[in-house]
Design an enzyme around this catalytic site. Sequence first.
Site, PDB file in Angstrom:
ATOM      1  N   TYR A  15       0.806  -1.225   0.000  1.00 26.20           N
ATOM      2  CA  TYR A  15       0.000   0.000   0.000  1.00 26.20           C
ATOM      3  C   TYR A  15       0.838   1.275   0.000  1.00 26.20           C
ATOM      4  O   TYR A  15       0.305   2.364  -0.144  1.00 26.20           O
ATOM      5  CB  TYR A  15      -0.931   0.025   1.214  1.00 26.20           C
ATOM      6  CG  TYR A  15      -1.928  -1.108   1.224  1.00 26.20           C
ATOM      7  CD1 TYR A  15      -2.957  -1.162   0.285  1.00 26.20           C
ATOM      8  CD2 TYR A  15      -1.836  -2.134   2.151  1.00 26.20           C
ATOM      9  CE1 TYR A  15      -3.872  -2.194   0.286  1.00 26.20           C
ATOM     10  CE2 TYR A  15      -2.754  -3.182   2.161  1.00 26.20           C
ATOM     11  CZ  TYR A  15      -3.764  -3.199   1.229  1.00 26.20           C
ATOM     12  OH  TYR A  15      -4.660  -4.222   1.224  1.00 26.20           O
ATOM     13  N   HIS A  20      -4.504   6.150  -1.700  1.00 29.76           N
ATOM     14  CA  HIS A  20      -5.214   5.986  -0.439  1.00 29.76           C
ATOM     15  C   HIS A  20      -4.301   6.272   0.753  1.00 29.76           C
ATOM     16  O   HIS A  20      -4.783   6.483   1.855  1.00 29.76           O
ATOM     17  CB  HIS A  20      -5.753   4.554  -0.361  1.00 29.76           C
ATOM     18  CG  HIS A  20      -7.176   4.445   0.085  1.00 29.76           C
ATOM     19  ND1 HIS A  20      -8.100   5.450  -0.021  1.00 29.76           N
ATOM     20  CD2 HIS A  20      -7.842   3.417   0.667  1.00 29.76           C
ATOM     21  CE1 HIS A  20      -9.269   5.039   0.457  1.00 29.76           C
ATOM     22  NE2 HIS A  20      -9.125   3.817   0.894  1.00 29.76           N
ATOM     23  N   TYR A  64      -5.827  -0.631   9.453  1.00 28.83           N
ATOM     24  CA  TYR A  64      -6.324  -0.587   8.077  1.00 28.83           C
ATOM     25  C   TYR A  64      -7.413   0.475   7.984  1.00 28.83           C
ATOM     26  O   TYR A  64      -8.054   0.833   8.966  1.00 28.83           O
ATOM     27  CB  TYR A  64      -6.805  -1.937   7.541  1.00 28.83           C
ATOM     28  CG  TYR A  64      -5.652  -2.869   7.281  1.00 28.83           C
ATOM     29  CD1 TYR A  64      -4.846  -2.712   6.160  1.00 28.83           C
ATOM     30  CD2 TYR A  64      -5.341  -3.877   8.186  1.00 28.83           C
ATOM     31  CE1 TYR A  64      -3.767  -3.545   5.927  1.00 28.83           C
ATOM     32  CE2 TYR A  64      -4.268  -4.715   7.962  1.00 28.83           C
ATOM     33  CZ  TYR A  64      -3.477  -4.540   6.836  1.00 28.83           C
ATOM     34  OH  TYR A  64      -2.403  -5.354   6.624  1.00 28.83           O
ATOM     35  N   ASN A  66     -10.455   0.808   6.895  1.00 28.71           N
ATOM     36  CA  ASN A  66     -11.863   0.626   7.262  1.00 28.71           C
ATOM     37  C   ASN A  66     -12.122   0.627   8.759  1.00 28.71           C
ATOM     38  O   ASN A  66     -13.267   0.657   9.191  1.00 28.71           O
ATOM     39  CB  ASN A  66     -12.407  -0.672   6.659  1.00 28.71           C
ATOM     40  CG  ASN A  66     -12.335  -0.660   5.149  1.00 28.71           C
ATOM     41  OD1 ASN A  66     -11.923   0.325   4.542  1.00 28.71           O
ATOM     42  ND2 ASN A  66     -12.722  -1.754   4.533  1.00 28.71           N
ATOM     43  N   ASP A  91      -7.377  11.137   1.494  1.00 27.31           N
ATOM     44  CA  ASP A  91      -7.465  11.257   0.038  1.00 27.31           C
ATOM     45  C   ASP A  91      -8.916  11.506  -0.348  1.00 27.31           C
ATOM     46  O   ASP A  91      -9.825  11.069   0.352  1.00 27.31           O
ATOM     47  CB  ASP A  91      -6.950   9.979  -0.642  1.00 27.31           C
ATOM     48  CG  ASP A  91      -7.759   8.740  -0.269  1.00 27.31           C
ATOM     49  OD1 ASP A  91      -8.426   8.177  -1.145  1.00 27.31           O
ATOM     50  OD2 ASP A  91      -7.725   8.314   0.913  1.00 27.31           O
ATOM     51  N   ASN A 112     -14.276   5.040   3.261  1.00 25.55           N
ATOM     52  CA  ASN A 112     -14.431   4.068   4.350  1.00 25.55           C
ATOM     53  C   ASN A 112     -13.715   4.464   5.636  1.00 25.55           C
ATOM     54  O   ASN A 112     -14.194   4.177   6.726  1.00 25.55           O
ATOM     55  CB  ASN A 112     -13.971   2.681   3.890  1.00 25.55           C
ATOM     56  CG  ASN A 112     -14.925   2.099   2.874  1.00 25.55           C
ATOM     57  OD1 ASN A 112     -16.115   2.404   2.880  1.00 25.55           O
ATOM     58  ND2 ASN A 112     -14.418   1.279   1.978  1.00 25.55           N
TER      59      ASN A 112
END
Length: 186
Positions: A15, A20, A64, A66, A91, A112
């Site tokens: 990532y 993101h 993470y 979410n 973002d 999210n």
Amino acid sequence: MNYLIVGLGNIGPEYADTRHNIGFMILDELAKQETAKFYNMRLAYYAEVKYKARTLFLIKPTTYMNLSGKAVNHWMKDLKIPLENVLILVDDIALPFGTLRLKPKGSAAGHNGLKDIEAKLGHNEYARLRFGVSDNFPKGKQVNYVLDGFDKEELPALPALIDRSIEMIKSFVTVGTELTMTRFNG
């Protein structure tokens, strides 16, 4: 005065440097400029920066995207940070690439990370710095787009945009939301 500055993103090398993860990228650069070091603490990578008699607690949630609200909620309580001293870096596909907008509150707009923060705090009355990543993706491909790296045409502009985001953070902690919006929001 203490502030909680939260960069949203996902942990793990797959990532790193994705759209993101712009929140992580901004905080990494801020820590580097201020020679601060991140430590792996409860629910987040954590660093402290002193700026003009203020302490900025920088966190990059390790939950993470979410589940970002879990980390935000924990660190707000643990550090006793009032809501008006919290800033979320996020973002935003609704803004063209390179557009930076500070907002005192607002909807999660389908993001999210923001949805979870809103759910855990029970409201959306927290400031956020929205970093435009544009919506240059085919219908149904949003997830692939935000989890992808920036385009080669965008990369040269990133360092200056990250620096401007850091200026906005420093303005937020010194003069507050309204004056920062007046000064920086285009």
